[in-house]
Design an enzyme around this catalytic site. Structure first.
Site, PDB file in Angstrom:
ATOM      1  CE1 TYR A   8      22.141  89.729  58.190  1.00  0.00           C
ATOM      2  CE2 TYR A   8      20.379  87.714  57.568  1.00  0.00           C
ATOM      3  CZ  TYR A   8      20.947  88.998  57.213  1.00  0.00           C
ATOM      4  OH  TYR A   8      19.648  89.766  55.750  1.00  0.00           O
ATOM      5  CB  ILE A  46      19.755  76.563  73.995  1.00  0.00           C
ATOM      6  CG1 ILE A  46      19.220  76.282  72.469  1.00  0.00           C
ATOM      7  CG2 ILE A  46      19.511  78.376  73.403  1.00  0.00           C
ATOM      8  CD1 ILE A  46      18.222  76.248  71.774  1.00  0.00           C
ATOM      9  CG  PHE A 101      16.745  85.014  66.667  1.00  0.00           C
ATOM     10  CD1 PHE A 101      16.672  84.916  65.771  1.00  0.00           C
ATOM     11  CD2 PHE A 101      16.868  85.810  68.092  1.00  0.00           C
ATOM     12  CE1 PHE A 101      15.535  86.887  65.379  1.00  0.00           C
ATOM     13  CE2 PHE A 101      15.821  87.375  67.638  1.00  0.00           C
ATOM     14  CZ  PHE A 101      15.114  86.856  66.793  1.00  0.00           C
ATOM     15  CB  THR A 109      10.876  78.872  58.330  1.00  0.00           C
ATOM     16  OG1 THR A 109      11.970  78.333  57.211  1.00  0.00           O
ATOM     17  CG2 THR A 109      11.217  77.097  59.220  1.00  0.00           C
ATOM     18  CE1 TYR A 156      16.229  76.033  60.113  1.00  0.00           C
ATOM     19  CE2 TYR A 156      14.851  76.887  57.475  1.00  0.00           C
ATOM     20  CZ  TYR A 156      15.358  77.022  59.334  1.00  0.00           C
ATOM     21  OH  TYR A 156      14.841  78.301  59.171  1.00  0.00           O
ATOM     22  CG  ASN A 202      14.830  83.222  50.965  1.00  0.00           C
ATOM     23  OD1 ASN A 202      13.346  82.855  50.727  1.00  0.00           O
ATOM     24  ND2 ASN A 202      15.832  82.815  50.877  1.00  0.00           N
ATOM     25  CG  HIS A 246      21.978  82.391  53.337  1.00  0.00           C
ATOM     26  ND1 HIS A 246      23.274  82.572  54.502  1.00  0.00           N
ATOM     27  CD2 HIS A 246      21.307  81.464  53.732  1.00  0.00           C
ATOM     28  CE1 HIS A 246      22.205  81.422  55.583  1.00  0.00           C
ATOM     29  NE2 HIS A 246      21.617  81.281  54.985  1.00  0.00           N
TER      30      HIS A 246
HETATM   31  N1  UDP Z   1      20.461  79.649  45.836  1.00  0.00           N
HETATM   32  C1  UDP Z   1      21.764  79.707  44.151  1.00  0.00           C
HETATM   33  N2  UDP Z   1      22.699  79.925  44.348  1.00  0.00           N
HETATM   34  C2  UDP Z   1      24.026  79.836  46.020  1.00  0.00           C
HETATM   35  C3  UDP Z   1      22.900  79.930  46.709  1.00  0.00           C
HETATM   36  C4  UDP Z   1      21.244  80.196  46.807  1.00  0.00           C
HETATM   37  O1  UDP Z   1      20.791  79.392  43.045  1.00  0.00           O
HETATM   38  O2  UDP Z   1      25.048  79.815  45.769  1.00  0.00           O
HETATM   39  C5  UDP Z   1      19.653  79.573  45.225  1.00  0.00           C
HETATM   40  C6  UDP Z   1      18.633  78.244  46.304  1.00  0.00           C
HETATM   41  O3  UDP Z   1      18.939  77.243  46.125  1.00  0.00           O
HETATM   42  C7  UDP Z   1      17.967  79.011  46.638  1.00  0.00           C
HETATM   43  C8  UDP Z   1      17.495  81.001  46.641  1.00  0.00           C
HETATM   44  O4  UDP Z   1      18.807  81.172  45.926  1.00  0.00           O
HETATM   45  O5  UDP Z   1      16.429  78.861  45.994  1.00  0.00           O
HETATM   46  C9  UDP Z   1      17.524  81.263  48.032  1.00  0.00           C
HETATM   47  O6  UDP Z   1      18.668  80.471  48.486  1.00  0.00           O
HETATM   48  P1  UDP Z   1      19.622  80.498  50.352  1.00  0.00           P
HETATM   49  O7  UDP Z   1      20.091  80.165  49.778  1.00  0.00           O
HETATM   50  O8  UDP Z   1      19.913  82.315  50.341  1.00  0.00           O
HETATM   51  O9  UDP Z   1      17.838  80.769  51.290  1.00  0.00           O
HETATM   52  P2  UDP Z   1      16.973  79.908  51.316  1.00  0.00           P
HETATM   53  O10 UDP Z   1      15.737  79.726  50.758  1.00  0.00           O
HETATM   54  O11 UDP Z   1      17.949  78.264  51.519  1.00  0.00           O
HETATM   55  O12 UDP Z   1      16.398  79.799  52.864  1.00  0.00           O
END
Ligand code: UDP
Length: 328
Positions: free
Chosen positions: A11, A51, A72, A116, A140, A169, A188
């Site tokens: 992505y 990698i 990435f 991150t 992670y 994000n 996501h």
């Molecule tokens: N989230 C959610 N429902 C989903 C996917 C994500 O409530 O189906 C919430 C998740 O708990 C976080 C935010 O959305 O607080 C962003 O999550 P995402 O997985 O997009 O990115 P991350 O924060 O893990 O990098």
């Protein structure tokens, strides 16, 4: 001189490749295509491989005049990392060590590394600054923090200069409409919300409504993927001019709750978007919002697509035209 983009079919990597090509750079892409998509790579010389495999890395470095690497290539799911930490330590740490060893062998001295916000863990202060404590709450974040430390020592020992970019994000899609976000399975927030808008899912599940935030749902700082790519490009230019190693946050400095993101998506798409409340997801901090002052001051980075409406709008534009992602 060429730039090697590891994970260039993913992505963020694919948006980086597009930005480098637009800038007139010579681009070499390495991707194992486990999660990346061939159609997402809009140019450059493409190698299929991992990698963690020195054979393919040696081939790439011997066949191209690479002076810089943007890395990435990683696993990046918080929830999965809690269940499978060794997978994350193997791919994200061992893989990058492998890459650094080959860079050292070929005298390549510049690397821009995808780090991150998960390196911080549960922050004490909002917005988060680079010098704040780093106590990851999931493997992670731990794997990325470990690589940041490895990079520090590689700089001291071998003079490999790095810029580690701690993303908040990443979201949105390229304004050219050709590339966007397509994870299998999708986990996501914004893509899932838009799949509900498209009628491909019944509802968005909100992970936790009992966080200490204004509406009880997690707050995140969403940053447009093209603004992210632009920041890498600026970081690369600085390293090539002899800049020192640096760590920068990359976010918009504004937090949105899960419920707010859903509400904005309802406005952008005109669809009702059903939401259901569920348990918290393991490893999720309540609030992650960046201070990006350091990169703005030092690199002159200016986010262009920084409103949440614009971010969701560009993502929606891609999904509407690619309801099956890169399978279309
Ligand atoms: N989230 C959610 N429902 C989903 C996917 C994500 O409530 O189906 C919430 C998740 O708990 C976080 C935010 O959305 O607080 C962003 O999550 P995402 O997985 O997009 O990115 P991350 O924060 O893990 O990098």
């Amino acid at each position: 001189m060429a730039v090697l983009v590891c994970g260039g079919a993913g992505y963020i990597g694919s948006h980086m490749v597009a930005a480098l090509i637009e800038k007139g750079e010579e681009v070499v892409v390495l991707d194992n295509f486990q999660k990346g998509h061939k159609k997402a790579v809009l140019g450059g010389r493409v190698y299929e491989g991992d990698i963690r495999d020195k054979v393919i890395l040696n081939k790439i470095f011997s066949e191209n005049s690479i002076d810089s690497v943007i890395d990435f290539a990683a696993d990046s799911l918080v929830g999965e990392s809690v269940l499978e930490p060794l997978k994350y330590f193997n791919n994200n740490i061992s893989g990058t060590i492998n890459l650094l060893e080959v860079m050292k062998d070929y005298g390549v001295k510049h690397i821009v590394f995808s780090s991150t916000a998960a390196t911080y863990g549960e922050p004490k202060n909002i917005p988060i600054k680079e010098e704040d404590d780093t106590i990851p709450t999931n493997p992670y974040g731990e794997s990325k923090l470990a690589v940041e430390k490895i990079l520090k020592w590689c700089d001291k020992a071998y003079g490999i200069k790095y810029t580690a970019l701690r993303y908040f994000n990443a979201a949105g899609a390229h304004i050219n409409g050709k590339i966007g976000e397509d994870h299998r399975p999708e986990t996501h927030l914004i893509p899932i919300i838009l799949q509900v808008a498209l009628g491909k899912r019944e509802a968005i599940t909100i992970f936790g409504e009992d966080y200490p935030t204004k509406d009880g749902t997690c707050i995140r700082d969403y940053i447009h993927v093209m603004d992210l790519a632009k920041a890498h490009s600026l970081a690369l230019d600085r390293l090539r001019k002899g800049g020192d190693s640096r760590i920068y946050n990359l976010g918009n400095g504004q937090g949105f709750s899960v419920k707010e993101v859903i509400e904005v998506a309802r406005k952008v798409t005109g669809e009702p978007i059903k939401a259901e409340i569920a348990e918290r997801r393991k490893g999720d901090p309540a609030v992650l919002v960046a201070s990006s002052k350091k990169i703005i001051d030092e690199l002159g980075w200016i986010p262009e697509f920084n409103s949440i409406e614009t971010i969701i709008n560009t993502a929606w534009n891609w999904y509407k035209n690619h309801p099956d992602g890169y399978n279309d």
